[in-house]
Design an enzyme around this catalytic site. Structure first.
Site, PDB file in Angstrom:
ATOM      1  N   ALA A 129       0.861  -1.185   0.000  1.00 41.57           N
ATOM      2  CA  ALA A 129       0.000   0.000   0.000  1.00 41.57           C
ATOM      3  C   ALA A 129       0.895   1.232   0.000  1.00 41.57           C
ATOM      4  O   ALA A 129       1.992   1.222   0.562  1.00 41.57           O
ATOM      5  CB  ALA A 129      -0.908   0.000   1.220  1.00 41.57           C
ATOM      6  N   TYR A 173     -14.300   1.968 -21.915  1.00 44.20           N
ATOM      7  CA  TYR A 173     -14.163   0.564 -21.526  1.00 44.20           C
ATOM      8  C   TYR A 173     -15.553  -0.045 -21.378  1.00 44.20           C
ATOM      9  O   TYR A 173     -16.430   0.546 -20.751  1.00 44.20           O
ATOM     10  CB  TYR A 173     -13.405   0.484 -20.204  1.00 44.20           C
ATOM     11  N   TYR A 216      -8.497   0.242 -10.790  1.00 40.28           N
ATOM     12  CA  TYR A 216      -8.350   1.682 -10.552  1.00 40.28           C
ATOM     13  C   TYR A 216      -6.976   2.173 -10.970  1.00 40.28           C
ATOM     14  O   TYR A 216      -6.810   3.307 -11.430  1.00 40.28           O
ATOM     15  CB  TYR A 216      -8.577   2.002  -9.072  1.00 40.28           C
ATOM     16  N   ASP A 217      -5.947   1.317 -10.775  1.00 39.92           N
ATOM     17  CA  ASP A 217      -4.585   1.749 -11.084  1.00 39.92           C
ATOM     18  C   ASP A 217      -4.415   2.008 -12.576  1.00 39.92           C
ATOM     19  O   ASP A 217      -3.704   2.941 -12.976  1.00 39.92           O
ATOM     20  CB  ASP A 217      -3.564   0.716 -10.594  1.00 39.92           C
TER      21      ASP A 217
END
Length: 243
Positions: free
Chosen positions: A12, A86, A94-95
């Site tokens: 994280a 998409y 999310y990345d």
């Protein structure tokens, strides 16, 4: 200050931004955000964004729910500063989207290929109109090394670092060279194909893995290890007033 919490497959990241400038980033466990309280006490945090690619355990959820500021939980319904084409946004990591947002924010009006070399290697395309067309997912460096060992009877688990001749001189160097050079050729192949369609294409490279490219290729790549964090910060600012 903006608090950016990026919970990935292996680690994280907890980052602080003053508007658009990153002030600090702390690497933490994705199973317990031990640095979170100290970071919040150190800075004047006004709002936060949480993005995760894993299911959070009760410990982390409790820590996040105690944050004393408005929190934007990034999901497929979060408004974005790009047009998302998409077809299944609910399955989009999310990345991947955050990296695209950051690249487009730096160079609006440009066709951009974003390559994120981490647990997986992803290739994302956003056009000059700010339309995200999607991308591809490929196994990352460690995943390839591990797979060769796990799915064969005799191939050893090889470390990424070490001797790497053009052609392997033993099994260890054959695996290392095969995997790392294979990734480099894959990346250069994507760039060449996309530049054929979009001659003015810009290329961003981010992620935890580092690869050696020839001088000519380096000249067309913007390397930015913190591209995802910058994209999350941009999304948080874009949603100011909605949280």
């Amino acid at each position: 200050m903006n608090l950016i919490i990026d919970i990935g497959n292996t680690v994280a990241k907890v980052a602080l931004f003053d508007r658009t400038s990153m002030v600090e980033v702390v690497y933490d466990s994705n199973q317990s955000l031990d640095s979170l309280e100290a970071v919040c006490n150190k800075y004047d945090v006004r709002k936060a964004i949480v993005a995760t690619v894993i299911d959070l355990n009760e410990c982390v959820l409790a820590q996040l729910n105690k944050l004393p500021v408005p929190v934007l939980w990034l999901d497929s319904h979060t408004p974005l500063p790009v047009i998302n084409l998409y077809e299944t946004p609910e399955t989009l990591g999310y990345d991947r989207m955050a990296a695209v947002v950051a690249a487009h924010d730096q160079f609006p009006g440009k066709d951009i290929l974003v390559i994120d070399a981490g647990t997986c290697i992803t290739y994302e395309f956003v056009d000059s109109l700010g339309q995200y067309h999607g991308g591809n997912i490929s196994p990352g460096l460690w995943m390839r090394l591990k797979a060769l060992h796990q799915f064969t009877g005799r191939l050893p688990l090889v470390h990424a670092e070490g001797r790497m001749p053009d052609m392997g001189k033993d099994t260890e160097t054959a695996i290392r060279a095969g995997v790392k050079k294979g990734i480099e050729y894959e990346i250069t192949g994507y760039i060449a194909a996309m530049k054929h369609k979009y001659p003015e294409l810009l290329v961003f490279l981010t992620g935890g893995d580092d690869f050696s490219f020839d001088t000519k290729l380096k000249s067309v790549i913007f390397a930015d290890r913190f591209l995802v964090l910058k994209g999350l910060n941009r999304i948080l600012n874009y949603n100011n007033g909605r949280i």
